[in-house]
Design an enzyme around this catalytic site. Structure first.
Site, PDB file in Angstrom:
ATOM      1  N   ALA A  10      55.592   0.379  23.335  1.00  0.00           N
ATOM      2  CA  ALA A  10      55.456  -0.066  21.958  1.00  0.00           C
ATOM      3  C   ALA A  10      56.192   0.835  20.990  1.00  0.00           C
ATOM      4  CB  ALA A  10      53.986  -0.182  21.566  1.00  0.00           C
ATOM      5  N   CYS A  11      57.162   0.285  20.300  1.00  0.00           N
ATOM      6  CA  CYS A  11      57.942   0.960  19.255  1.00  0.00           C
ATOM      7  C   CYS A  11      58.879   2.021  19.814  1.00  0.00           C
ATOM      8  CB  CYS A  11      57.057   1.594  18.191  1.00  0.00           C
ATOM      9  SG  CYS A  11      56.000   0.464  17.299  1.00  0.00           S
ATOM     10  N   GLY A  12      60.010   2.152  19.145  1.00  0.00           N
ATOM     11  CA  GLY A  12      60.944   3.249  19.394  1.00  0.00           C
ATOM     12  C   GLY A  12      61.108   4.029  18.119  1.00  0.00           C
TER      13      GLY A  12
END
Length: 716
Positions: A10-12
């Protein structure tokens, strides 16, 4: 089937920065390459509308043709397409009212053709405003503080006017470019990001994977100071705690303007937005970003004996000011001068970094986000649990975690302050008190809802084995509202669990990061840089034995008030409501008269007076104190006859108690060894419940209300 090569966390997130602060096009190019290569960590709908991506950079003065540095502020706004003129007038009015001048507006050039249909349908009008400084000596920090105040005024006026205005950034140092798309499309949407004139020495980047909230333009990241990958599992508790402490917020830099900052937390924001709100409050009130993040995301310091004494004292002192924002977190942050990354106390999100010969630093959620010549890389590594990496462009240094934290911890005499503000609960009191006669004990157990099964299958294993009973995974008994047998109030609330956290914490293997330590008493202002006059009691075991309860009463002295949670049952159900109102009113009165410790007790229950369910009593008192703006001024203890199961303790803590004394359960277990094993079982059970939520500290769980009520009316 699960493909491990397609697994994502989840998310960078990450940042690029030059330690010497030189502004170049290369830094932005590296950040744009990185966010594009992290696009696989984000998400998009089937029409290619992404969850959001963006960059936070220093103001590109050469591109915009403004300067000098820190003498012209830049605001980036999302405005309602059909109300641009009205929104502009509102913003200008707010800025001028706070002594600043509006130098002009700019329509940000964008290409809406790169957006998916859903993103395009909700696209706001994107405008930039140039702001001149208030009169007086030039001071970037004071101006940033004024701009923060202006943003809060703008948001409040916009809400009152029904205008959807979102302030992406308003700063004399930084600007945020973000949109509802994936990272590969970011420079295609914003023409500014393609310009060779866009120069910066710092860039924070983020690719969003929406989990707790639906994708929207305002919730794309970065926010004003940070970008975040993870889940703040204690979000409800942190928000409730901030609301409770708002009445005590005070700092010389704000004076009466502090009221304009409230509410601190944006109610419709994501967990990341709320964390940014808290960080911004601390930074604009005088703390630097590293100090503020050490308060919000403290490392697991409680059980690390080899920790530097100065650093331990720093954490001890600040633990009395606020609870951790707990959960998986990889943070990239910048205030335009300092940039860095930080990890949560468990290290549940990845952060890799590289440092080049010319002190260019890149940190990101994974390796390979930028291409460096290996010969130019002098250091590669990853952040561990609770660590930070800091680039200070003012001093041209790269600080590793230990150096950055010790530097903060040695700025003030925290050891002296913590010894003055925090004291241990005395343990030299051994007043267990007289035992109840057998017939009276049985009568009281009946009155408080104990059954033979509770004594045999719940309490007996806890007292004999030091662990809570093991039950089958299946449960075919009716839920409380459908049961033919009367149920306690505890049965009507069910614990939530972490649906997004991966993985939940193992409280056995991760024992070092778990903590049940609580602090009781009157807390000072979160914004105060020096300690106040009151002391806090540090409690290692929040489930109090009889001798510890006696010690607490002695330590509290005249500042401890005990309120009786009983009601005249013969008068009917309406009397219960009146008794709750009286109890809540008496609690507020006691605090206003100087009580710093409040014990809610049902010991006075007898044949004519029934006990108020302690969960109901604690919840009512806690909420009344919050609404009366008194909650932060007192520690709340439940002296509960109806608490004997792990779930009972968890519910009491979850609805506001900071310590629980299960007096009737302990009366049943008269010998010290059984009582100690019972308490050990209860606390092991609490740790197990916290871990299922992905929470490490009871401080963050207390008052969080992470429960679902089943079959209870709204008034309850």
């Amino acid at each position: 089937m699960l493909d491990p090569w397609r697994e994502r966390d989840a998310c960078g997130v990450g940042f690029v920065a030059r330690a010497d602060g030189e502004r170049t096009r290369d830094i932005l190019s590296l950040a744009l390459t990185a966010v594009a290569r992290l696009a696989h960590r984000g998400a998009a709908s089937n029409d290619k509308s992404g969850d959001g991506a963006g960059v936070l950079t220093q103001i590109p003065h050469r591109l915009l043709g403004v300067g000098p540095v820190e003498r012209v502020a830049l605001g980036m706004f999302f405005l309602p397409p059909n109300g641009v003129d009205e929104a502009v007038d509102l913003i200008e009015s707010a800025l001028v009212s706070l002594g600043m001048s509006v130098l002009g507006w700019r329509v940000v050039p964008v290409d809406a053709g790169v957006l998916g249909p859903l993103a395009a349908a909700s696209q706001p009008a994107i405008r930039q405003v140039f702001v001149g400084p208030p009169s007086g000596p030039a001071n970037a920090q004071a101006w940033e503080r004024r701009l923060y105040l202006a943003r809060r005024v703008i948001e409040r006026r916009a809400a009152n006017a029904g205008l959807e205005i979102f302030v992406c950034s308003l700063s004399c140092r930084t600007v945020v470019y973000k949109a509802l798309l994936v990272g590969t499309e970011l420079p295609g949407f914003y023409a500014d990001l393609r310009s060779p004139l866009f120069e910066t020495g710092i860039a924070v980047f983020h690719q969003r994977y929406s989990t707790n909230t639906l994708p929207s333009w305002p919730l794309a990241q970065p926010f004003r100071l940070l970008a975040h990958n993870g889940e703040i599992n204690t979000l409800w508790g942190n928000r409730n705690a901030m609301l409770a402490r708002e009445p005590a917020l005070a700092a010389p830099v704000w004076e009466k303007d502090v009221e304009k900052l409230k509410p601190v937390i944006w109610a419709d924001g994501s967990d990341s937005a709320s964390l940014d709100n808290a960080l911004e409050l601390l930074v604009r009130s005088g703390r630097d970003p590293v100090h503020a993040l050490m308060m919000l995301l403290p490392e697991a310091w409680e059980r690390i004996p080899e920790m530097d004494p100065a650093l331990r004292s720093f954490y001890e002192y600040h633990a009395g000011l606020m609870e951790p924002w707990d959960g998986p977190a990889a943070i990239a942050f910048s205030d335009g001068v300092v940039a860095g990354s930080a990890l949560d106390r468990n290290g549940l999100r990845p952060c890799r970094y590289k440092v080049t010969r010319d002190n260019v630093v890149v940190a990101a959620s994974e390796v390979g986000v930028v291409d460096f010549d290996p010969a130019d890389v002098v250091e590669s590594g990853r952040l561990g649990p609770g660590e930070v990496l800091v680039v200070d462009t003012l001093r041209n240094v790269v600080l590793r975690s230990a150096d950055a934290k010790i530097e903060v911890a040695q700025r003030c005499p925290y050891r002296r302050w913590s010894s003055r503000v925090v004291r241990e609960l005395p343990t030299d009191v051994s007043a267990i008190g007289p035992a109840l006669p057998a017939d009276e004990l049985t009568a009281r157990q009946h009155a408080f809802g104990y059954s033979h099964e509770d004594l045999k299958f719940v309490m007996a294993p806890m007292a004999s084995e030091g662990k809570d009973a093991i039950w089958s995974m299946g449960d075919d008994t009716p839920i409380a509202p459908l049961s033919r047998v009367p149920q306690s109030l505890y049965a009507y609330v069910r614990q939530r669990f972490a649906q997004v956290t991966n993985p939940a914490i193992d409280p056995l293997r991760e024992e070092l990061v778990m903590s049940l330590v609580m602090y009781l008493g009157r807390r000072g202002s979160l914004l105060a840089q020096r300690p106040g006059g009151r002391t806090l009691l540090r409690i290692e075991h929040p489930v109090l034995l009889a001798e510890e309860m006696a010690a607490l009463r002695r330590a509290g002295g005249s500042e401890l008030a005990t309120l009786s949670a009983v009601w005249e049952a013969a008068a009917g159900p309406d009397e219960l409501a009146r008794a709750l109102e009286t109890l809540s009113r008496d609690a507020v009165t006691a605090v206003r008269r100087g009580a710093t410790l409040l014990v809610i007790s049902d010991r006075d229950a007898d044949k004519s007076r029934a006990p108020i369910p302690m969960l109901l009593a604690i919840g009512a008192v806690h909420q009344s104190l919050v609404h009366a703006r008194q909650r932060v001024r007192v520690g709340l203890v439940a002296e509960a006859g109806d608490a004997w199961d792990v779930h009972h303790f968890a519910a009491l803590f979850g609805y506001g108690a900071e310590a629980v004394h299960p007096w009737l359960a302990l009366q049943y277990l008269r010998d010290d060894a059984s009582a100690s094993r019972f308490r050990a079982a209860a606390e092991k059970g609490l740790l197990k419940i916290l871990s299922k939520m992905g929470i490490s500290t009871l401080q963050s769980y207390s008052g969080a209300q992470i429960f679902e009520a089943i079959g209870l009316g709204r008034e309850v």
